[in-house]
Design an enzyme around this catalytic site. Structure first.
Site, PDB file in Angstrom:
ATOM      1  N   ASP A   1     -30.654  42.238 -83.063  1.00 35.12           N
ATOM      2  CA  ASP A   1     -30.721  43.570 -83.539  1.00 35.12           C
ATOM      3  C   ASP A   1     -29.438  44.258 -83.213  1.00 35.12           C
ATOM      4  O   ASP A   1     -28.643  44.001 -82.423  1.00 35.12           O
ATOM      5  CB  ASP A   1     -31.820  44.437 -82.481  1.00 35.12           C
ATOM      6  CG  ASP A   1     -32.520  45.678 -83.152  1.00 35.12           C
ATOM      7  OD1 ASP A   1     -33.639  45.505 -83.562  1.00 35.12           O
ATOM      8  OD2 ASP A   1     -31.575  46.620 -83.162  1.00 35.12           O
TER       9      ASP A   1
ATOM     10  N   PHE B   1     -39.563  48.811 -83.489  1.00 35.26           N
ATOM     11  CA  PHE B   1     -40.875  49.033 -83.112  1.00 35.26           C
ATOM     12  C   PHE B   1     -41.934  47.769 -83.241  1.00 35.26           C
ATOM     13  O   PHE B   1     -42.511  47.391 -82.610  1.00 35.26           O
ATOM     14  CB  PHE B   1     -41.470  50.176 -84.136  1.00 35.26           C
ATOM     15  CG  PHE B   1     -43.117  50.437 -84.137  1.00 35.26           C
ATOM     16  CD1 PHE B   1     -43.536  50.373 -83.026  1.00 35.26           C
ATOM     17  CD2 PHE B   1     -43.512  50.887 -85.446  1.00 35.26           C
ATOM     18  CE1 PHE B   1     -45.200  50.871 -83.201  1.00 35.26           C
ATOM     19  CE2 PHE B   1     -44.661  51.207 -85.244  1.00 35.26           C
ATOM     20  CZ  PHE B   1     -45.706  51.031 -84.443  1.00 35.26           C
ATOM     21  N   ILE B   2     -41.939  47.411 -84.602  1.00 38.23           N
ATOM     22  CA  ILE B   2     -42.862  46.138 -84.929  1.00 38.23           C
ATOM     23  C   ILE B   2     -42.390  44.790 -84.502  1.00 38.23           C
ATOM     24  O   ILE B   2     -42.702  44.093 -83.796  1.00 38.23           O
ATOM     25  CB  ILE B   2     -42.996  46.090 -86.468  1.00 38.23           C
ATOM     26  CG1 ILE B   2     -43.896  47.392 -87.093  1.00 38.23           C
ATOM     27  CG2 ILE B   2     -43.747  44.634 -86.697  1.00 38.23           C
ATOM     28  CD1 ILE B   2     -43.776  47.348 -88.565  1.00 38.23           C
TER      29      ILE B   2
ATOM     30  N   LYS C   1     -38.639  55.739 -82.125  1.00 39.06           N
ATOM     31  CA  LYS C   1     -38.077  56.106 -83.446  1.00 39.06           C
ATOM     32  C   LYS C   1     -38.092  57.426 -83.431  1.00 39.06           C
ATOM     33  O   LYS C   1     -38.006  58.164 -84.916  1.00 39.06           O
ATOM     34  CB  LYS C   1     -39.220  55.529 -84.435  1.00 39.06           C
ATOM     35  CG  LYS C   1     -38.957  53.957 -84.642  1.00 39.06           C
ATOM     36  CD  LYS C   1     -39.925  53.596 -85.501  1.00 39.06           C
ATOM     37  CE  LYS C   1     -39.450  53.592 -87.076  1.00 39.06           C
ATOM     38  NZ  LYS C   1     -40.495  53.004 -88.038  1.00 39.06           N
TER      39      LYS C   1
ATOM     40  N   TYR D   1     -35.506  53.881 -99.846  1.00 38.30           N
ATOM     41  CA  TYR D   1     -35.908  52.969 -99.073  1.00 38.30           C
ATOM     42  C   TYR D   1     -37.013  52.000 -99.837  1.00 38.30           C
ATOM     43  O   TYR D   1     -36.884  50.752 -99.729  1.00 38.30           O
ATOM     44  CB  TYR D   1     -36.627  53.611 -97.797  1.00 38.30           C
ATOM     45  CG  TYR D   1     -37.431  52.794 -97.035  1.00 38.30           C
ATOM     46  CD1 TYR D   1     -37.109  51.981 -96.013  1.00 38.30           C
ATOM     47  CD2 TYR D   1     -38.974  52.769 -97.280  1.00 38.30           C
ATOM     48  CE1 TYR D   1     -38.122  51.108 -95.179  1.00 38.30           C
ATOM     49  CE2 TYR D   1     -39.986  51.998 -96.591  1.00 38.30           C
ATOM     50  CZ  TYR D   1     -39.260  51.122 -95.499  1.00 38.30           C
ATOM     51  OH  TYR D   1     -40.032  50.564 -94.683  1.00 38.30           O
TER      52      TYR D   1
ATOM     53  N   ASN E   1     -48.910  52.049 -93.061  1.00 38.20           N
ATOM     54  CA  ASN E   1     -48.363  52.812 -92.089  1.00 38.20           C
ATOM     55  C   ASN E   1     -48.797  52.352 -90.645  1.00 38.20           C
ATOM     56  O   ASN E   1     -49.909  52.155 -90.239  1.00 38.20           O
ATOM     57  CB  ASN E   1     -48.664  54.294 -92.023  1.00 38.20           C
ATOM     58  CG  ASN E   1     -47.964  54.862 -93.059  1.00 38.20           C
ATOM     59  OD1 ASN E   1     -46.768  54.476 -93.384  1.00 38.20           O
ATOM     60  ND2 ASN E   1     -48.620  56.101 -93.619  1.00 38.20           N
ATOM     61  N   VAL E   2     -47.730  51.520 -89.935  1.00 38.05           N
ATOM     62  CA  VAL E   2     -47.966  50.767 -88.915  1.00 38.05           C
ATOM     63  C   VAL E   2     -48.162  52.077 -87.701  1.00 38.05           C
ATOM     64  O   VAL E   2     -47.170  52.782 -87.630  1.00 38.05           O
ATOM     65  CB  VAL E   2     -47.137  49.648 -88.415  1.00 38.05           C
ATOM     66  CG1 VAL E   2     -47.221  48.958 -87.300  1.00 38.05           C
ATOM     67  CG2 VAL E   2     -47.144  48.625 -89.571  1.00 38.05           C
TER      68      VAL E   2
ATOM     69  N   ALA F   1     -34.109  46.582 -90.825  1.00 42.81           N
ATOM     70  CA  ALA F   1     -33.740  47.386 -91.898  1.00 42.81           C
ATOM     71  C   ALA F   1     -33.606  48.985 -91.384  1.00 42.81           C
ATOM     72  O   ALA F   1     -33.650  49.371 -90.495  1.00 42.81           O
ATOM     73  CB  ALA F   1     -34.971  47.309 -92.767  1.00 42.81           C
TER      74      ALA F   1
ATOM     75  N   SER G   1     -35.018  52.010 -91.610  1.00 45.76           N
ATOM     76  CA  SER G   1     -36.824  51.689 -91.836  1.00 45.76           C
ATOM     77  C   SER G   1     -37.013  53.288 -91.998  1.00 45.76           C
ATOM     78  O   SER G   1     -38.031  53.746 -92.346  1.00 45.76           O
ATOM     79  CB  SER G   1     -37.603  51.343 -90.572  1.00 45.76           C
ATOM     80  OG  SER G   1     -37.083  52.230 -89.636  1.00 45.76           O
TER      81      SER G   1
ATOM     82  N   LYS H   1     -37.147  47.931-100.760  1.00 47.78           N
ATOM     83  CA  LYS H   1     -38.254  46.776-100.442  1.00 47.78           C
ATOM     84  C   LYS H   1     -38.649  46.187-101.986  1.00 47.78           C
ATOM     85  O   LYS H   1     -38.869  44.876-101.901  1.00 47.78           O
ATOM     86  CB  LYS H   1     -39.188  47.655 -99.868  1.00 47.78           C
ATOM     87  CG  LYS H   1     -39.009  47.906 -98.302  1.00 47.78           C
ATOM     88  CD  LYS H   1     -38.469  47.116 -97.580  1.00 47.78           C
ATOM     89  CE  LYS H   1     -38.135  47.344 -95.987  1.00 47.78           C
ATOM     90  NZ  LYS H   1     -37.976  46.587 -95.160  1.00 47.78           N
TER      91      LYS H   1
HETATM   92  N1  LIG Z   1     -43.439  50.934 -89.352  1.00 48.46           N
HETATM   93  C1  LIG Z   1     -44.073  51.042 -90.531  1.00 48.46           C
HETATM   94  O1  LIG Z   1     -45.189  51.744 -90.413  1.00 48.46           O
HETATM   95  C2  LIG Z   1     -43.505  50.069 -91.592  1.00 48.46           C
HETATM   96  C3  LIG Z   1     -44.296  50.083 -92.736  1.00 48.46           C
HETATM   97  C4  LIG Z   1     -43.828  49.495 -93.972  1.00 48.46           C
HETATM   98  C5  LIG Z   1     -42.619  48.423 -93.648  1.00 48.46           C
HETATM   99  N2  LIG Z   1     -41.922  48.329 -92.448  1.00 48.46           N
HETATM  100  C6  LIG Z   1     -40.813  47.507 -92.277  1.00 48.46           C
HETATM  101  O2  LIG Z   1     -40.763  46.763 -91.233  1.00 48.46           O
HETATM  102  C7  LIG Z   1     -39.774  46.526 -90.629  1.00 48.46           C
HETATM  103  C8  LIG Z   1     -39.965  47.065 -89.122  1.00 48.46           C
HETATM  104  O3  LIG Z   1     -40.439  48.477 -89.029  1.00 48.46           O
HETATM  105  P1  LIG Z   1     -40.259  49.363 -87.667  1.00 48.46           P
HETATM  106  O4  LIG Z   1     -41.048  50.380 -87.853  1.00 48.46           O
HETATM  107  O5  LIG Z   1     -40.399  48.340 -86.609  1.00 48.46           O
HETATM  108  O6  LIG Z   1     -38.686  49.909 -87.756  1.00 48.46           O
HETATM  109  P2  LIG Z   1     -37.633  50.023 -86.775  1.00 48.46           P
HETATM  110  O7  LIG Z   1     -36.740  51.218 -87.282  1.00 48.46           O
HETATM  111  O8  LIG Z   1     -38.217  50.411 -85.275  1.00 48.46           O
HETATM  112  O9  LIG Z   1     -37.038  48.619 -86.708  1.00 48.46           O
HETATM  113  C9  LIG Z   1     -35.972  48.082 -87.632  1.00 48.46           C
HETATM  114  C10 LIG Z   1     -35.051  47.448 -86.437  1.00 48.46           C
HETATM  115  O10 LIG Z   1     -33.649  47.331 -87.260  1.00 48.46           O
HETATM  116  C11 LIG Z   1     -32.431  47.327 -86.636  1.00 48.46           C
HETATM  117  N3  LIG Z   1     -31.419  47.318 -87.403  1.00 48.46           N
HETATM  118  C12 LIG Z   1     -31.144  48.198 -88.631  1.00 48.46           C
HETATM  119  N4  LIG Z   1     -30.373  47.926 -89.200  1.00 48.46           N
HETATM  120  C13 LIG Z   1     -29.908  46.816 -88.801  1.00 48.46           C
HETATM  121  C14 LIG Z   1     -28.727  45.961 -89.047  1.00 48.46           C
HETATM  122  N5  LIG Z   1     -27.898  46.428 -89.840  1.00 48.46           N
HETATM  123  N6  LIG Z   1     -28.322  44.822 -88.055  1.00 48.46           N
HETATM  124  C15 LIG Z   1     -29.245  44.559 -87.229  1.00 48.46           C
HETATM  125  N7  LIG Z   1     -30.374  45.306 -86.768  1.00 48.46           N
HETATM  126  C16 LIG Z   1     -30.495  46.423 -87.621  1.00 48.46           C
HETATM  127  C17 LIG Z   1     -32.712  48.618 -85.705  1.00 48.46           C
HETATM  128  O11 LIG Z   1     -32.093  48.805 -84.683  1.00 48.46           O
HETATM  129  C18 LIG Z   1     -34.216  48.475 -85.457  1.00 48.46           C
HETATM  130  O12 LIG Z   1     -34.457  48.099 -84.058  1.00 48.46           O
HETATM  131  C19 LIG Z   1     -38.841  47.458 -91.298  1.00 48.46           C
HETATM  132  O13 LIG Z   1     -38.225  46.226 -92.088  1.00 48.46           O
HETATM  133  C20 LIG Z   1     -39.625  48.378 -92.094  1.00 48.46           C
HETATM  134  O14 LIG Z   1     -39.021  48.596 -93.249  1.00 48.46           O
HETATM  135  C21 LIG Z   1     -42.455  49.247 -91.310  1.00 48.46           C
END
Ligand SMILES: NC(=O)c1ccc[n+]([C@@H]2O[C@H](COP(=O)([O-])OP(=O)(O)OC[C@H]3O[C@@H](n4cnc5c(N)ncnc54)[C@H](O)[C@@H]3O)[C@@H](O)[C@H]2O)c1
Length: 184
Positions: free
Chosen positions: A30, A11-12, A183, A147, A174-175, A86, A88, A151
């Protein structure tokens, strides 16, 4: 600049890649979505090809726990690494799974960034604050799930490298936006 984005099909990370590719050379790392499920029945990885339909850089499908993936980043010689990969999902209670993925790998990324002189910008999370009343403050954390704990532990490791590495941790709240659909 040359920029590596782990979790870049998520996502991000995909939003970041699509924006940064306008001016920079991008490598996305990824694992991508598969049939692998976590104990709670949710997908382990949310990386989705549809997030990258407009991506023009390089995509390497690999696991951040794999030495070959680290070598791939090293060979690319990025100026900056955005580390977003991660598990997530905040509802995962398999502590081993989430900590080996999110935490164990983090030190490898710090060491790698020092080694190749790259800046490291990593995703922490506002979840580290738990139910602390607002305004929440750095230094007053209370993680409520594995989780969030993963972090917080990443942030603690980052502090230890403060003098040696060029790194920044972002505690996203929360993004919301485009690309979150995959997701579920
Ligand atoms: N979305 C939110 O609101 C939010 C808030 C706080 C922190 N975060 C953090 O920001 C980051 C991105 O979040 P997001 O919402 O885009 O999540 P997301 O799950 O969409 O993205 C995480 C990506 O990591 C990849 N991944 C997972 N395990 C892996 C591995 N072992 N090897 C390689 N790739 C792997 C997944 O395929 C996924 O594309 C994460 O670290 C998450 O914890 C997100």
């Amino acid at each position: 600049m040359k920029i590596a984005i782990t979790g870049g099909a998520g996502f991000i990370g995909s939003g970041l890649a699509l924006e940064l590719q306008k001016d920079h050379e991008i490598l996305i790392i990824d694992k991508m979505s598969s049939n692998e499920l976590l104990d709670n029945g949710n997908l382990e990885c949310f990386g989705h090809f549809k997030n990258l339909l407009d991506f023009d850089g390089e995509l390497y499908v690999g696991d951040i726990r794999d030495e070959k993936t680290l070598q791939k980043i090293k060979n690319f010689k990025p100026d900056v690494i955005f580390h977003k990969a991660a598990i997530s999902d905040t509802t995962v209670y398999n502590q081993n799974k989430i900590l080996t993925t999110n935490l164990n790998t983090f030190k490898d990324f710090i060491e790698l960034s020092i080694d190749i002189n790259a800046k490291l910008i990593y995703a922490s999370s506002a979840s580290v604050y738990g139910n602390q009343p607002s305004p929440q403050k750095v230094g007053v954390e209370d993680p409520k799930n594995p989780y969030a704990f993963s972090k917080l532990m990443m942030d603690k490791i980052a502090r230890k490298y403060y003098d040696k590495a060029h790194l920044v941790g972002l505690r996203y709240f929360n993004v919301y936006g485009k690309g979150e659909f995959y997701k579920n």
